[in-house]
Design a protein around this motif. Structure first.
Motif, PDB file in Angstrom:
ATOM      1  N   TYR A  15       2.367  -6.024   8.073  1.00 49.01           N
ATOM      2  CA  TYR A  15       1.837  -4.795   7.774  1.00 49.01           C
ATOM      3  C   TYR A  15       2.810  -3.939   8.664  1.00 49.01           C
ATOM      4  O   TYR A  15       3.317  -2.766   9.061  1.00 49.01           O
ATOM      5  CB  TYR A  15       0.327  -3.952   7.693  1.00 49.01           C
ATOM      6  CG  TYR A  15       0.542  -2.621   8.419  1.00 49.01           C
ATOM      7  CD1 TYR A  15      -0.087  -1.976   6.416  1.00 49.01           C
ATOM      8  CD2 TYR A  15       0.299  -1.784   9.302  1.00 49.01           C
ATOM      9  CE1 TYR A  15       0.120  -0.429   6.541  1.00 49.01           C
ATOM     10  CE2 TYR A  15      -0.212   0.050   8.960  1.00 49.01           C
ATOM     11  CZ  TYR A  15      -0.231   0.678   8.145  1.00 49.01           C
ATOM     12  OH  TYR A  15      -0.297   1.686   7.676  1.00 49.01           O
ATOM     13  N   ARG A  18       5.811  -4.043   8.654  1.00 45.18           N
ATOM     14  CA  ARG A  18       6.567  -3.655   7.751  1.00 45.18           C
ATOM     15  C   ARG A  18       7.146  -4.601   6.788  1.00 45.18           C
ATOM     16  O   ARG A  18       8.935  -4.371   6.726  1.00 45.18           O
ATOM     17  CB  ARG A  18       7.648  -2.587   8.195  1.00 45.18           C
ATOM     18  CG  ARG A  18       7.119  -1.240   8.466  1.00 45.18           C
ATOM     19  CD  ARG A  18       7.846  -0.329   8.823  1.00 45.18           C
ATOM     20  NE  ARG A  18       7.571   0.728  10.204  1.00 45.18           N
ATOM     21  CZ  ARG A  18       7.921   0.282  12.342  1.00 45.18           C
ATOM     22  NH1 ARG A  18       8.937  -0.011  11.866  1.00 45.18           N
ATOM     23  NH2 ARG A  18       7.066   1.305  12.279  1.00 45.18           N
ATOM     24  N   LEU A  20       7.139  -6.289   4.102  1.00 45.33           N
ATOM     25  CA  LEU A  20       6.810  -5.671   2.505  1.00 45.33           C
ATOM     26  C   LEU A  20       6.358  -6.992   1.985  1.00 45.33           C
ATOM     27  O   LEU A  20       5.152  -7.770   1.174  1.00 45.33           O
ATOM     28  CB  LEU A  20       7.632  -4.961   1.590  1.00 45.33           C
ATOM     29  CG  LEU A  20       7.246  -4.817   0.026  1.00 45.33           C
ATOM     30  CD1 LEU A  20       5.579  -3.915   0.439  1.00 45.33           C
ATOM     31  CD2 LEU A  20       7.962  -4.158  -0.755  1.00 45.33           C
ATOM     32  N   TYR A  53       3.445   0.767  -1.000  1.00 42.75           N
ATOM     33  CA  TYR A  53       2.834   0.637   0.539  1.00 42.75           C
ATOM     34  C   TYR A  53       4.772   0.630   0.876  1.00 42.75           C
ATOM     35  O   TYR A  53       5.038   1.199   2.179  1.00 42.75           O
ATOM     36  CB  TYR A  53       2.902  -1.117   1.397  1.00 42.75           C
ATOM     37  CG  TYR A  53       1.376  -0.715   1.387  1.00 42.75           C
ATOM     38  CD1 TYR A  53       0.920   0.360   2.982  1.00 42.75           C
ATOM     39  CD2 TYR A  53       0.321  -0.659   0.728  1.00 42.75           C
ATOM     40  CE1 TYR A  53      -0.062   0.009   2.726  1.00 42.75           C
ATOM     41  CE2 TYR A  53      -0.574  -0.032   0.595  1.00 42.75           C
ATOM     42  CZ  TYR A  53      -1.285  -0.100   1.944  1.00 42.75           C
ATOM     43  OH  TYR A  53      -2.295  -0.160   1.940  1.00 42.75           O
ATOM     44  N   PHE A  58       6.160   1.465   4.959  1.00 44.94           N
ATOM     45  CA  PHE A  58       6.266   1.189   5.741  1.00 44.94           C
ATOM     46  C   PHE A  58       7.671   1.739   5.938  1.00 44.94           C
ATOM     47  O   PHE A  58       9.312   1.161   6.748  1.00 44.94           O
ATOM     48  CB  PHE A  58       6.929  -0.499   4.955  1.00 44.94           C
ATOM     49  CG  PHE A  58       5.956  -1.435   4.775  1.00 44.94           C
ATOM     50  CD1 PHE A  58       4.726  -1.256   5.900  1.00 44.94           C
ATOM     51  CD2 PHE A  58       6.300  -2.347   4.156  1.00 44.94           C
ATOM     52  CE1 PHE A  58       3.536  -2.008   5.687  1.00 44.94           C
ATOM     53  CE2 PHE A  58       4.722  -3.220   4.158  1.00 44.94           C
ATOM     54  CZ  PHE A  58       3.417  -2.741   5.133  1.00 44.94           C
TER      55      PHE A  58
END
Length: 110
Positions: A15, A18, A20, A53, A58
């Motif tokens: 996370y 970033r 994914l 996300y 992100f």
């Protein structure tokens, strides 16, 4: 660090990076994400999780979750986090992760 804690830490690290692909790899295909008091999940399935996300987290340049405290009770991991970069102010959140096998199957965000 037990397996549940290791998986939750891996998703937190992904996370904050970033990343994914690494982030969603920590979750079960049928993951359910809840935001109490709603009884129904707000996100169901890994595809919806990845889309959320990618589009709403992100892409935020100042996104970062700071771990304040963690409790591990069996296969549940409870994190107190300070989330930066989502709103104008820091968001205090509690996240409860339920891990089965090697994947996060349910999350509750308070």
């Amino acid at each position: 660090m037990n397996t549940a804690e290791h998986i939750v830490q891996a998703q937190l690290d992904a996370y904050n990076a970033r990343d994914l692909q690494a982030f969603v790899a920590c979750y079960d295909e049928q993951v359910e994400v809840f935001r109490p008091p709603a009884a129904e999940p707000v996100i169901t399935g890994i595809t919806a999780l990845a889309q959320h996300y990618a589009e709403k987290r992100f892409n935020l340049p100042d996104l970062h979750a700071e771990l304040v405290n963690r409790m591990v009770i069996g296969q549940k991991v409870i994190d107190h986090e300070r989330v930066h970069g989502v709103a104008e102010h820091i968001i205090e959140a509690a996240a409860v992760y339920e891990v089965t096998g090697q994947k996060i199957v349910r999350v509750w965000f308070y």
